[in-house]
Every structure is written in structure tokens, then in C-alpha cells.
Design a protein around this motif. Structure first.
Motif, mmCIF file in Angstrom:
data_model
loop_
_atom_site.group_PDB
_atom_site.id
_atom_site.type_symbol
_atom_site.label_atom_id
_atom_site.label_comp_id
_atom_site.label_asym_id
_atom_site.label_seq_id
_atom_site.Cartn_x
_atom_site.Cartn_y
_atom_site.Cartn_z
ATOM 1 N N THR A 152 10.480 15.205 -25.629
ATOM 2 C CA THR A 152 9.555 15.242 -24.769
ATOM 3 C C THR A 152 8.459 14.437 -24.092
ATOM 4 N N ASP A 153 8.444 13.129 -24.880
ATOM 5 C CA ASP A 153 7.126 12.334 -24.518
ATOM 6 C C ASP A 153 7.678 10.878 -23.939
ATOM 7 N N THR A 154 9.397 10.849 -23.957
ATOM 8 C CA THR A 154 9.887 10.072 -23.476
ATOM 9 C C THR A 154 11.026 9.860 -22.312
ATOM 10 N N ASP A 155 11.117 9.085 -21.445
ATOM 11 C CA ASP A 155 11.741 9.616 -20.647
ATOM 12 C C ASP A 155 12.942 8.686 -20.922
ATOM 13 N N ARG A 156 13.461 8.257 -21.931
ATOM 14 C CA ARG A 156 14.605 7.864 -22.204
ATOM 15 C C ARG A 156 15.645 8.252 -22.786
ATOM 16 N N PRO A 157 17.119 8.011 -23.269
ATOM 17 C CA PRO A 157 17.734 8.210 -24.110
ATOM 18 C C PRO A 157 17.512 8.389 -25.335
ATOM 19 N N LEU A 158 17.728 9.446 -26.227
ATOM 20 C CA LEU A 158 17.308 8.527 -27.544
ATOM 21 C C LEU A 158 18.597 9.397 -28.892
ATOM 22 N N ILE B 287 17.715 20.446 -24.888
ATOM 23 C CA ILE B 287 18.040 19.547 -24.172
ATOM 24 C C ILE B 287 19.086 19.298 -23.934
ATOM 25 N N ASN B 288 19.444 18.574 -23.443
ATOM 26 C CA ASN B 288 21.014 17.902 -23.219
ATOM 27 C C ASN B 288 21.184 16.912 -24.344
ATOM 28 N N THR B 289 21.814 16.991 -25.390
ATOM 29 C CA THR B 289 22.210 16.721 -26.357
ATOM 30 C C THR B 289 23.977 15.950 -26.391
ATOM 31 N N VAL B 290 24.352 15.158 -27.065
ATOM 32 C CA VAL B 290 25.714 15.282 -27.227
ATOM 33 C C VAL B 290 25.466 14.457 -28.657
ATOM 34 N N SER B 291 27.433 14.907 -29.156
ATOM 35 C CA SER B 291 27.077 14.594 -30.688
ATOM 36 C C SER B 291 28.748 14.076 -30.381
ATOM 37 N N VAL B 292 28.363 12.918 -31.431
ATOM 38 C CA VAL B 292 29.443 12.438 -31.902
ATOM 39 C C VAL B 292 29.803 11.961 -33.287
ATOM 40 N N ALA B 293 30.790 11.847 -33.779
ATOM 41 C CA ALA B 293 31.326 12.007 -35.310
ATOM 42 C C ALA B 293 32.472 10.810 -35.089
ATOM 43 N N LEU C 43 25.075 7.711 -18.892
ATOM 44 C CA LEU C 43 24.772 8.863 -19.823
ATOM 45 C C LEU C 43 23.292 8.496 -19.805
ATOM 46 N N ALA C 44 22.910 8.097 -18.505
ATOM 47 C CA ALA C 44 21.536 8.606 -18.636
ATOM 48 C C ALA C 44 21.239 9.857 -18.189
ATOM 49 N N HIS C 45 22.055 11.074 -18.142
ATOM 50 C CA HIS C 45 21.718 12.177 -17.944
ATOM 51 C C HIS C 45 21.199 12.640 -19.859
ATOM 52 N N VAL C 46 21.345 12.545 -20.321
ATOM 53 C CA VAL C 46 21.896 13.003 -21.595
ATOM 54 C C VAL C 46 20.519 12.276 -22.735
#
Length: 439
Positions: free
Chosen positions: A126-132, A261-267, A284-287
Motif C-alpha cells: 500500500t506504500d509503494t506504487d511499483r509491482p512487487l 490486491i491484484n496478484t498473480v501466482s506462478v508455479a 504487467l504494470a497493473h499487477v
């Protein structure tokens, strides 16, 4: 045991089949003279070569139960994926009792670290504007360090759940029992070689809080042998099972806890690479958050586990249905921050001498043009570019390429056929004269 890597080779079992070459995500393996060789500077200990080798020529070097005797206070850290190895008749409380019966002084649940890390991550996002990108899978972190260094700034700047719990457990034992550091042995029950490697080669820290790691399959078989004879009346006082943290064992378990929160899970390491490339392209800037783990379908798929990964995932889903809330914990008792930022892993250039390196680069480009570009791996290198590198470094020859060798054999056969029908000039003249006489 190597201090750099835990994935090692048994040369006597290698058949030179190149399956490991084809499946290695970082092109770390070559096969020369019928023997596989691991290039340490490229290896990320993901375990894909162990998974793909039907001859068991690759293995993960881990510690042993006999190492418990080295410490006055041996502590076991249980990963969430370990609970997936058991059906409902062996619940987490029973697992802990069995581990104490094996000889561990205390048992700590890594899922507790997963739960507190979830809360901290949620605040950070919530305190950052970049994807993590999650930094909990060491194989993924090493992959980014090696192949995607431009994405290092996206990695969550936190310790992994196992390091968080290891530090907490060590500090607790020292405070409560007045134990010295060398009397405490923190053992992680590891599902994969990548986590074993972090014991001696930690990420973002000078020194790991872990002392050793024992393979999950080693502990599993010893635990199964003892579990039927346990006195369950002893119980584990005050133990609340961290169901939410245990859900981290399978893909999506981590991301699902980051509600709203918009998340993507990759395995799977190759799937991870595919998504990292899209992220690198800016698609993927929207994730906001990427949960990435090297094994499918999550840590339950680690090569050191016992159960079929999908059955283990089924067990985890059944177990975590009982979860209602996160376990209440004091976040101030945990230290989440890394000592150092994640750094790019630089690979040595073609040569230390700049002039020689430039000359080799020119030769490399020519070799790449000569090679067919089919990337078939039949030569023992993962693709034509790496074969070209090996050629200019004197580790391979152009005829290692089966297509070039076949063409050279065909050319030679044509030349020999031509020579077989050719006659020396003197013999040729006599033959022409004989032909005229017959006419």
C-alpha cells in the motif's frame, strides 16, 4: 559438501542423455564425453536436473539426523509443505510430537513466519506504487539475480519466512534458557535443494540464522516409523495451528492472503521465466504482487518431498479448510528486513584480458553463424550459442554438432566417390586408346 551449491552430480550414474541439459532453466549443464558437468556460476539449485534425471545422477546434498547430536538445543523448523506429506490421520500436532520423539528440543512452525510476513507485505504494498515480486523462493531470487537483474528492484525486501522464524527461535532460546549461540542448532526440514543452499549461501544476509537443513524425505521416513507409537496424551500445550500460513505450501496460498490486491501466482521455474519476461517488457504494470515459486504446484512439488505433488496439494487444501483467522502474533518480536539488497550475479566475461575477450567475441559471432541454430542440445550444450561459447573456450569442437558432422561426412563421401572413379592421367590415356582400338 559444496558450500556454494547443494545440487551435485554422481558421475558414475550419468549416461550422458542430455535430459538435464534440456530442462535446466539457466543453461548450467553441459555434457561432454558422455558426462554431465554443472557450471556452478549458472546453477540456481532449482532442482530441475534432479527431477528430469531418470538415472538419479543428480542429487541434493543435505544434512543428516546424526547432526542433532552436535547441539545441546536442536530446533526443528517445519515448512508448510511438510504437512502435505500426510493424510488427515497425522495432523500438525502429531507431526510435532513425532519430531520431539526423534530428538528435537523444540519445534517451530515456519507457517507462523508466513503469516506475519503476509501482514507486513500487505502494508508495504500500500506504500509503494511499483509491482512487487515475492522473495520467499530462493531459486526465483537467484534466477532474477542471474538472468533478470533489471527486475531486482521489484523483489520484496524481506527475509523469507524460514529465516524470520529461525531468527525468532534462536533469540527465544538464548533469552529463555540463557543458551550460547553454539549450543543452538536450527534445522530446517527442507523440501528443495534451493533452501538447503541458503544455509551456507544466504540471500540478502551475511549469515543465515539456519545451521543445517535435512531433506523432508529423510525426516518423513523416520517420523512414519515412530508416529504409531506416540503417546498423544502428552500433547503440545498452547499450540495453535497456523492454517493460513500452511496454505503457502501450494500455489496461490501466499497471494490469496493478500486480499483486495491484484496478484498473480506462478508455479514452475519455466512458467516463472515466461512471466518475468512479460514483466520485463512492461506488460504487467497493473499487477501489484507476484507470487512466484520454482516448483509445481508450489513448495509441495519440491524434489525432496515424498508425496505426489498434487496429492500433497490436496492434503494441504483439506487441512487448511479448518483455518478461520491468522494466529495473533506480536510483529515487534520479528525482524523482517534484509541486511543487504539483492545484487546482480555477474558472470565472468569471455576472458579477463579485454583485447582477448573482444577477439573471442568476434569468433563467437562467427561460430553462431556457422552453427545451424536448431538448439537441439544433441551436442551436449543447451543451445547453439552455448556450444559456440564452448568452442571458442576450447571445451568443445564444431563437429560436436551432429548436423555439421553429418554434412562433413556427406561431403567426404562425395569426394571419395569422385576419387574412386577418377584415374591418373597416364591410365586415362591408355584407357582412351583401348577404347579407340575397339572401335
Amino acid at each position: 559438501m559444496s558450500n556454494i551449491h547443494s545440487v551435485l552430480l554422481k558421475p558414475d550414474k550419468c549416461k550422458g542423455c542430455t535430459n538435464c541439459v534440456k530442462n535446466c532453466p539457466t543453461n548450467a549443464i553441459r555434457v561432454h564425453q558422455g558426462q554431465a558437468k554443472i557450471k556452478e556460476e549458472y546453477c540456481i539449485d532449482c532442482g530441475e536436473c534432479i527431477r528430469s534425471c531418470e538415472y538419479h545422477a543428480k542429487y541434493a546434498a543435505t544434512d543428516d539426523l546424526a547432526d542433532l547430536e552436535r547441539y545441546k538445543y536442536p530446533i526443528a523448523l517445519v515448512p508448510p509443505s511438510f504437512y502435505g506429506q500426510f493424510t488427515q490421520n497425522i495432523n500438525p500436532a502429531k507431526v510435532m510430537l513425532a519430531l520431539k520423539d526423534i530428538g528435537f528440543f523444540q519445534i517451530w512452525d515456519v507457517a507462523l513466519g508466513a503469516e506475519v510476513l503476509t501482514q507486513v507485505t500487505k502494508e508495504y504494498i500500500t506504500d509503494t506504487d511499483r509491482p512487487l515480486i515475492s522473495s520467499s523462493c530462493p531459486a526465483v531470487v537467484r534466477l532474477i539475480q542471474l538472468l533478470y537483474p533489471e527486475l531486482l528492484g521489484y523483489l520484496a525486501p524481506f527475509k523469507s519466512p524460514v529465516e524470520i522464524i529461525a531468527q525468532r527461535a534462536r533469540e527465544f532460546i538464548k533469552l529463555e534458557l540463557g543458551a550460547d549461540d553454539e549450543e543452538i542448532g536450527i534445522f530446517f526440514i527442507t523440501p528443495c535443494p534451493a533452501k538447503m543452499t541458503t544455509v551456507n549461501n544466504p540471500l540478502g544476509m551475511e549469515k543465515s540464522y539456519l545451521d543445517r537443513a535435512i531433506a523432508a524425505d529423510t525426516i518423513y521416513h523416520e517420523l512414519i516409523r515412530r508416529v504409531d507409537n506416540l503417546d498423544e496424551s502428552c500433547g503440545i500445550d498452547g499450540y495453535d495451528i497456523p492454517y493460513f500460513g500452511i496454505s503457502w505450501a501450494s500455489g496461490g496460498g501466499e497471494a490469496n492472503l493478500l486480499e483486495d490486491i491484484n496478484t498473480v501466482s506462478v508455479a514452475g521455474i519455466h512458467n516463472v521465466m515466461s512471466v518475468l519476461e512479460e514483466l520485463d517488457r512492461g506488460d504487467l504494470a497493473h499487477v501489484r504482487y507476484f507470487e512466484m515459486v520454482a516448483c509445481q504446484p508450489g513448495c509441495v512439488g519440491g524434489v525432496l518431498n515424498v508425496k505426489n505433488p498434487f496429492l500433497a496439494e490436496f492434503n494441504i487444501h483439506n487441512l487448511t479448510k479448518k483455518g478461520i483467522n491468522l494466529i495473533k502474533q506480536d510483529l515487534n518480536k520479528y525482524d523482517f528486513d534484509l541486511q543487504n539488497p539483492f545484487k546482480e550475479k555477474s558472470i565472468a566475461s569471455l576472458d579477463d584480458d579485454l583485447i582477448v575477450a573482444m577477439a573471442k567475441l568476434t569468433r563467437l559471432e562467427k561460430e553462431i553463424e556457422i552453427l545451424p541454430g536448431l538448439d537441439c542440445a544433441a551436442c551436449g550444450a543447451p543451445d547453439c550459442r552455448t556450444l559456440a561459447e564452448d568452442i571458442i573456450n576450447g571445451l568443445a569442437s564444431r563437429t560436436d554438432c551432429i548436423f555439421i558432422l553429418r554434412q562433413q561426412v556427406a561431403d567426404l563421401a562425395d569426394e571419395m566417390a569422385t576419387l574412386a572413379h577418377a584415374l591418373p592421367p597416364v591410365m586415362k590415356r591408355n584407357k582412351e586408346e583401348d577404347d579407340d582400338d575397339e572401335d
